[in-house]
Write an enzyme that holds these catalytic residues in place. Structure first.
Site, short mmCIF file in Angstrom:
data_model
loop_
_atom_site.label_atom_id
_atom_site.label_comp_id
_atom_site.label_asym_id
_atom_site.label_seq_id
_atom_site.Cartn_x
_atom_site.Cartn_y
_atom_site.Cartn_z
N LYS A 86 -12.05 -2.84 -3.96
CA LYS A 86 -12.78 -1.59 -4.06
C LYS A 86 -11.90 -0.51 -4.65
O LYS A 86 -12.38 0.46 -5.19
CB LYS A 86 -13.15 -1.09 -2.66
N LYS A 90 -6.45 -9.23 -6.74
CA LYS A 90 -7.72 -9.37 -6.02
C LYS A 90 -8.76 -8.36 -6.52
O LYS A 90 -8.39 -7.22 -6.83
CB LYS A 90 -7.41 -9.12 -4.54
N LYS A 130 0.82 -1.21 0.00
CA LYS A 130 0.00 0.00 0.00
C LYS A 130 0.85 1.26 0.00
O LYS A 130 0.45 2.27 -0.57
CB LYS A 130 -0.96 0.01 1.19
#
Ligand code: TRP
Length: 333
Positions: free
Chosen positions: A204, A201, A113
């Protein structure tokens, strides 16, 4: 005492089909396995790179509605909102002193991230919240003595860190103040991948939203997204994650929704082409999401919020007791 099961979902953006099939469906199935705590992790959302203050309240309500439509019983399952329980922040603030910068910066989620905050000119401005994210999560878990933590594989390391922290504190103070949690993975649980890039994956926050099915998407849009999902040129419906990740993902989606066997689907589409297969997948998914959307529209929002409010109170009682106990242990009381 009944075992406590706890998990949460961040209210960043809209809930995806991946969230639903990978996590929320499992929560619903766990309702009779212990005392279930399911929350909206709004404090965690603050560290997300696409955090939008103006959309937060709407996103929180959306997560609650999807929990409800999925069949969570808000009277028995403690569905609550993380930021409404101040002890989560208090616990986090105490626990950061029992973790090291070294162990937090080794977390793979942190590495992944934080790369999103690197700019083209080489500078990086990584929010500290991204580093301390797993400590907030540890607080969530330890406050409730939860021992079973249903999570996706990407969160396993965070639950392991929580174990380390709990054991470290228990040993240091020679107590049993914290239960030692364990990650729990669904046996049938399916990890759903992005439709355009089936190696990552379904999330969102993926940049290209054509690869993500949102529960609130227009049904026609969902059909389009599925019909343009990435496949391969082998032209045979088979489960082969290595060579046919796109087709394998579509098989997983269908089998997860219909609770059917992969082989059954493979047989059914033995002599059919990808267009026929995708049309079938689109029918299954659109039907499923249409029903979910109908359930969501029927929800009495006031009733739902009243139940959440009650659960927030219940959780405050449990969490306050724990934080007080911990404050005593560390000399703050
Ligand atoms: N970090 C989790 C996720 O992104 C959400 C979460 C926050 C969570 N706190 C938790 C999950 C505690 C389990 C237990 O999926």
């Amino acid at each position: 005492m009944k075992k406590r099961i706890l998990s949460g979902i961040q209210p960043t953006n809209q809930i995806t089909l991946g969230n639903f099939l990978g996590a929320i469906k499992l929560f619903e199935q766990l309702q009779n396995e212990g005392e279930l705590f399911i929350f909206v992790a709004d404090l965690h959302a603050l560290s997300s790179n696409n955090y939008e203050p103006k959309k937060m309240q709407e996103n929180i309500l959306n997560v609650l509605k999807v929990y409800y439509a999925a069949g969570l019983d808000f009277d028995t399952t403690k569905v609550f909102i993380q930021s409404k329980i101040p002890a989560h922040t208090e616990m986090f603030n105490a626990l950061i002193n029992f973790t090291t910068i070294g162990e937090l910066s080794r977390m793979t989620q942190f590495k992944d991230k934080s790369s999103k905050f690197k700019m083209n000119n080489g500078t990086e401005k990584i929010p500290t919240g991204l580093l301390t994210y797993p400590v907030l999560m540890a607080g969530d878990i330890l406050l409730y003595d939860a021992t079973i933590i249903p999570v996706g594989i990407d969160q396993k390391q965070h639950v392991e860190l929580t174990r380390d922290i709990a054991i470290r504190i228990n040993n240091k103070f020679n107590t049993k103040i914290f239960e030692i949690p364990e990650p729990y993975f669904s046996k049938t649980g399916t990890k759903i991948y992005d439709l355009i890039n089936p190696k990552i994956k379904m999330s969102k926050s993926n940049e290209n939203t054509n690869g993500t099915i949102f529960i609130n998407d227009d049904i026609q849009i969902i059909r389009k997204k599925i019909m343009s999902a990435m496949t391969d040129n082998l032209n045979s419906v088979n489960y082969d994650k290595e060579n046919q990740p796109g087709i394998s993902n579509l098989i997983n989606i269908v089998c997860s929704i219909n609770e059917c066997d992969k082989d059954q689907i493979i047989m059914q589409f033995k002599d059919k082409n990808y267009k026929e297969f995708k049309t079938y997948v689109a029918d299954v998914v659109c039907d499923f999401i249409h029903n979910l959307q109908t359930e969501i529209k029927k929800i009495d929002i006031n009733n739902l919020l009243n139940k959440v409010e009650k659960n927030n109170q219940y959780c405050n009682e449990i969490a306050n007791k724990k934080i007080n106990e911990f404050y005593k242990l560390i000399g703050l009381k």
